[in-house]
Design an enzyme around this catalytic site. Sequence first.
Site, PDB file in Angstrom:
ATOM      1  N   GLY A  46      -2.662 -17.577   6.712  1.00  0.00           N
ATOM      2  CA  GLY A  46      -4.014 -18.066   6.502  1.00  0.00           C
ATOM      3  C   GLY A  46      -4.469 -18.843   7.726  1.00  0.00           C
ATOM      4  O   GLY A  46      -3.642 -19.358   8.487  1.00  0.00           O
ATOM      5  N   GLN A  51      -9.285 -24.806  12.562  1.00  0.00           N
ATOM      6  CA  GLN A  51      -7.998 -24.689  13.261  1.00  0.00           C
ATOM      7  C   GLN A  51      -8.120 -24.022  14.634  1.00  0.00           C
ATOM      8  O   GLN A  51      -7.210 -24.106  15.447  1.00  0.00           O
ATOM      9  CB  GLN A  51      -6.997 -23.894  12.412  1.00  0.00           C
ATOM     10  CG  GLN A  51      -6.563 -24.642  11.171  1.00  0.00           C
ATOM     11  CD  GLN A  51      -5.498 -23.860  10.452  1.00  0.00           C
ATOM     12  OE1 GLN A  51      -5.812 -22.966   9.668  1.00  0.00           O
ATOM     13  NE2 GLN A  51      -4.237 -24.163  10.719  1.00  0.00           N
ATOM     14  N   CYS A 102       1.933 -25.274   8.541  1.00  0.00           N
ATOM     15  CA  CYS A 102       0.552 -25.169   9.009  1.00  0.00           C
ATOM     16  C   CYS A 102       0.594 -24.824  10.498  1.00  0.00           C
ATOM     17  O   CYS A 102       1.349 -25.440  11.248  1.00  0.00           O
ATOM     18  CB  CYS A 102      -0.164 -26.497   8.781  1.00  0.00           C
ATOM     19  SG  CYS A 102      -1.876 -26.484   9.337  1.00  0.00           S
ATOM     20  N   LEU A 103      -0.203 -23.837  10.905  1.00  0.00           N
ATOM     21  CA  LEU A 103      -0.209 -23.445  12.321  1.00  0.00           C
ATOM     22  C   LEU A 103      -0.656 -24.607  13.208  1.00  0.00           C
ATOM     23  O   LEU A 103      -0.332 -24.631  14.390  1.00  0.00           O
ATOM     24  CB  LEU A 103      -1.128 -22.240  12.543  1.00  0.00           C
ATOM     25  CG  LEU A 103      -0.696 -20.936  11.857  1.00  0.00           C
ATOM     26  CD1 LEU A 103      -1.673 -19.817  12.188  1.00  0.00           C
ATOM     27  CD2 LEU A 103       0.719 -20.545  12.247  1.00  0.00           C
ATOM     28  N   HIS A 144      -4.883 -24.523   0.545  1.00  0.00           N
ATOM     29  CA  HIS A 144      -4.553 -25.099   1.859  1.00  0.00           C
ATOM     30  C   HIS A 144      -5.720 -24.893   2.836  1.00  0.00           C
ATOM     31  O   HIS A 144      -6.107 -25.818   3.562  1.00  0.00           O
ATOM     32  CB  HIS A 144      -3.266 -24.422   2.366  1.00  0.00           C
ATOM     33  CG  HIS A 144      -2.783 -24.877   3.706  1.00  0.00           C
ATOM     34  ND1 HIS A 144      -1.552 -25.470   3.891  1.00  0.00           N
ATOM     35  CD2 HIS A 144      -3.350 -24.789   4.936  1.00  0.00           C
ATOM     36  CE1 HIS A 144      -1.402 -25.736   5.192  1.00  0.00           C
ATOM     37  NE2 HIS A 144      -2.468 -25.331   5.851  1.00  0.00           N
ATOM     38  N   GLU A 145      -6.304 -23.695   2.826  1.00  0.00           N
ATOM     39  CA  GLU A 145      -7.389 -23.389   3.773  1.00  0.00           C
ATOM     40  C   GLU A 145      -8.690 -24.106   3.398  1.00  0.00           C
ATOM     41  O   GLU A 145      -9.404 -24.608   4.276  1.00  0.00           O
ATOM     42  CB  GLU A 145      -7.618 -21.874   3.860  1.00  0.00           C
ATOM     43  CG  GLU A 145      -6.407 -21.051   4.289  1.00  0.00           C
ATOM     44  CD  GLU A 145      -5.710 -21.566   5.524  1.00  0.00           C
ATOM     45  OE1 GLU A 145      -6.343 -22.214   6.372  1.00  0.00           O
ATOM     46  OE2 GLU A 145      -4.491 -21.333   5.641  1.00  0.00           O
ATOM     47  N   HIS A 148      -8.578 -27.503   4.625  1.00  0.00           N
ATOM     48  CA  HIS A 148      -8.921 -27.630   6.052  1.00  0.00           C
ATOM     49  C   HIS A 148     -10.428 -27.814   6.237  1.00  0.00           C
ATOM     50  O   HIS A 148     -10.870 -28.597   7.078  1.00  0.00           O
ATOM     51  CB  HIS A 148      -8.503 -26.363   6.828  1.00  0.00           C
ATOM     52  CG  HIS A 148      -7.108 -26.413   7.359  1.00  0.00           C
ATOM     53  ND1 HIS A 148      -6.671 -27.388   8.238  1.00  0.00           N
ATOM     54  CD2 HIS A 148      -6.049 -25.591   7.172  1.00  0.00           C
ATOM     55  CE1 HIS A 148      -5.400 -27.154   8.549  1.00  0.00           C
ATOM     56  NE2 HIS A 148      -4.989 -26.078   7.908  1.00  0.00           N
TER      57      HIS A 148
END
Length: 184
Positions: A46, A51, A102-103, A144-145, A148
């Site tokens: 994702g 991000q 998380c990236l 999670h997204e 963000h």
Amino acid sequence: MAIRKVIYINDERLRQKAKKVKDFNPALKQLAQDMLETMRSHEGVGLAGPQIGVMQRIFVAEIPLPDDKEAEPHPQSGKVYVLINPEIMKMSNNLEEGNEGCLSIPTWQGTVERPEWVEVKAQNLQGRKIRLKVDDLLARIFQHEIDHLNVVLYIDHIKDPEKLWQILPEDEQKEKTEEPQLAV
Ligand SMILES: [Zn+2]
């Protein structure tokens, strides 16, 4: 198509609220393609606009099919999601623990408790309204997204420091030294 630069936890844009998307134009389609390419190049499942420093309410998600054709794929794998202006409308009262990374917070992982399913309303790339109910891993990714987009990171949900840990395999340490120092 282009791989965009993923920003890290020390970048204040991850703590700035993303704006509603109003123009469903070719640039938005290009952005979605770039986000998918960026997510896949980092082996993520994702990726949200902030991000890559794009402060718009958009995220992409995809659970990839396993490289090994013999391996059992995740039941939710192989489907691509692009959600614009997503909002959680309903959620399960049952909480489920699961591990997340998380990236934007490379090398760290943590255990986060989240509702086991969510119902989300959003728009697709054409601006058409869509509604989706997802459970299991997709429910976790979607939450999670959407977090963000609302300036929340998964580490914010973790109160017990024992539930947050760093993964630094010896063979990866050399390349990881180029990553920024992480304040968690
Ligand atoms: Zn993330």
